[in-house]
Design an enzyme around this catalytic site. Structure first.
Site, PDB file in Angstrom:
ATOM      1  N   GLY A  12       0.795  -1.218   0.000  1.00 49.99           N
ATOM      2  CA  GLY A  12       0.000   0.000   0.000  1.00 49.99           C
ATOM      3  C   GLY A  12       0.826   1.265   0.000  1.00 49.99           C
ATOM      4  N   ASN A  14       0.867   3.597  -2.119  1.00 50.42           N
ATOM      5  CA  ASN A  14       0.025   4.742  -2.440  1.00 50.42           C
ATOM      6  C   ASN A  14      -0.846   5.143  -1.248  1.00 50.42           C
ATOM      7  OD1 ASN A  14       0.395   5.896  -5.119  1.00 50.42           O
ATOM      8  ND2 ASN A  14      -0.034   3.833  -5.875  1.00 50.42           N
ATOM      9  N   HIS A 109      -3.428   3.902 -12.061  1.00 50.14           N
ATOM     10  CA  HIS A 109      -2.910   2.909 -13.008  1.00 50.14           C
ATOM     11  C   HIS A 109      -1.566   3.398 -13.537  1.00 50.14           C
ATOM     12  CE1 HIS A 109      -3.179  -0.373 -15.893  1.00 50.14           C
ATOM     13  NE2 HIS A 109      -2.684   0.460 -16.776  1.00 50.14           N
ATOM     14  N   GLU A 143     -15.937  -0.964 -16.589  1.00 52.19           N
ATOM     15  CA  GLU A 143     -14.942  -1.500 -17.517  1.00 52.19           C
ATOM     16  C   GLU A 143     -13.543  -1.336 -16.920  1.00 52.19           C
ATOM     17  OE1 GLU A 143     -15.402  -0.411 -21.728  1.00 52.19           O
ATOM     18  OE2 GLU A 143     -17.278   0.532 -21.139  1.00 52.19           O
ATOM     19  N   LEU A 144     -12.643  -2.238 -17.283  1.00 55.86           N
ATOM     20  CA  LEU A 144     -11.307  -2.238 -16.699  1.00 55.86           C
ATOM     21  C   LEU A 144     -10.511  -0.994 -17.105  1.00 55.86           C
ATOM     22  CD1 LEU A 144      -9.077  -3.836 -15.160  1.00 55.86           C
ATOM     23  CD2 LEU A 144      -8.407  -4.779 -17.370  1.00 55.86           C
ATOM     24  N   GLU A 174       3.260   8.358  -9.005  1.00 56.52           N
ATOM     25  CA  GLU A 174       1.974   7.932  -8.437  1.00 56.52           C
ATOM     26  C   GLU A 174       1.767   8.541  -7.056  1.00 56.52           C
ATOM     27  OE1 GLU A 174       1.104   3.655  -8.602  1.00 56.52           O
ATOM     28  OE2 GLU A 174       2.566   3.468 -10.199  1.00 56.52           O
TER      29      GLU A 174
END
Lengths: 211, 211
Positions: A12, A14, A109, A143-144, A174
């Site tokens: 984790g 992030n 992502h 949706e992915l 990120e």
């Protein structure tokens, strides 16, 4: 105050970046109400406990997705969570979960979506031969890696990069992108124009390091 | 000296950027040997003539692709062209054309490929809601907007952007990217590693504004 729920499966990193930024007072109005894992012994849960945060683990192994998601949702609701942040949560959400928090679930992502969705985004980027990649914080839809984008940060691909080196440099970005995206969402100053997530009343807007 | 052939269909703003850069001596070893158009009266051809460059027009309207490409190839060979640069050439190349100049044809596309290939890339980017887009110079292969990438430059999408404003800012970056990409190719210092086009002997490489 907006109650945030973080979902993770591993260390984790992030989550830690988000928690640090909130502790420094840099995401006005944000409070982490719950940190949930689907994996027993996830290091991110220990780190959350060390910070005195409310945590829970609901093991997903051997559990049907809908049942597991229902159990997770119950924990989130008990904690009063209003905004869900996926932080290395290695499990697809059921449609029912997405419907329970419409446009209130964020994910990050490691690519400039729509390029390189799915697993191993950094490897995909190297194989394709792009000269720039990055990371994307987006709302989660059914949706992915597809929902509307909150923000993106770019990372150059160096000639000498292997997957690990590139992934490490993306991860640095990120850790900047996710807290900034949460602040953007909580600011209340943005709205949807189609898929675009833009300032409500911005006749002009300067270009910045974050796009 | 490398003989360059430019193919265009319109005003050829990227051709002008390339020609200006060569005139300033900033692409060592480059010479424009021919500027060809498939459209009668293309403004880019007039601009090339005004610079004293060799030009020709082979109209493609009503002409079969293979026949037209054969006629273009004949002009390129007559001029001794070694590297072909597509600069707003609004016609797909036949496989035979691509085979005649293997990894010696460059194109520029107004997005960060592989995102938003094909027509109206800027409109696609706005509709998707990306926060960053850009341009890509790539080698041409037999698939649309698909060959190995030479370089990419990024452009932030502003909240206030419409298609015209975004396209104009991308075009500014195209005019920097294309000459730089040609210089990179002509330097002889790059080679293919799979699809990656990287420095031959680069133990480390600093990050720069151009990726």
């Amino acid at each position: 105050m907006t109650q945030i729920g973080v979902l993770l499966s591993g260390r984790g990193s992030n989550f830690l970046a988000i928690a640090d930024t909130i502790e420094r007072g840099e995401i006005p109005g944000a409070r982490i109400a719950a940190v949930l894992s689907n994996v027993a012994g996830a290091p991110g849960i220990h780190a959350a406990q060390a910070r005195g945060l409310h945590t829970a683990t609901v093991e997903s192994r051997g559990c049907k997705r809908a049942e597991h998601d229902a159990a997770m949702l119950e924990r989130l609701r008990d904690a009063g969570v209003e905004l869900v942040c996926l932080a290395g949560y290695m499990r697809l959400l059921s449609p029912g979960f997405v419907d329970a928090y419409p446009q209130k679930i964020l994910n990050i992502h490691p690519s400039l979506l729509p390029a390189f969705p799915g697993l191993d985004a950094q490897r995909q980027a190297l194989a394709y031969g792009v000269r720039v990649t990055g990371c994307t914080v987006h709302f989660v839809d059914k949706e992915l890696d597809h929902g509307p984008i909150v923000l993106q940060r770019t990372v150059p691909v160096l000639d000498t990069d292997d997957e690990a080196a590139l992934a490490a440099r993306i991860l640095e970005q990120e850790h900047l992108a996710y807290p900034e995206a949460i602040a953007r969402v909580l600011s209340g100053r943005y709205h949807f124009a189609g898929r675009r997530y833009v300032l409500r009343d911005a006749p002009t807007m300067a270009a910045g390091g974050t796009h």
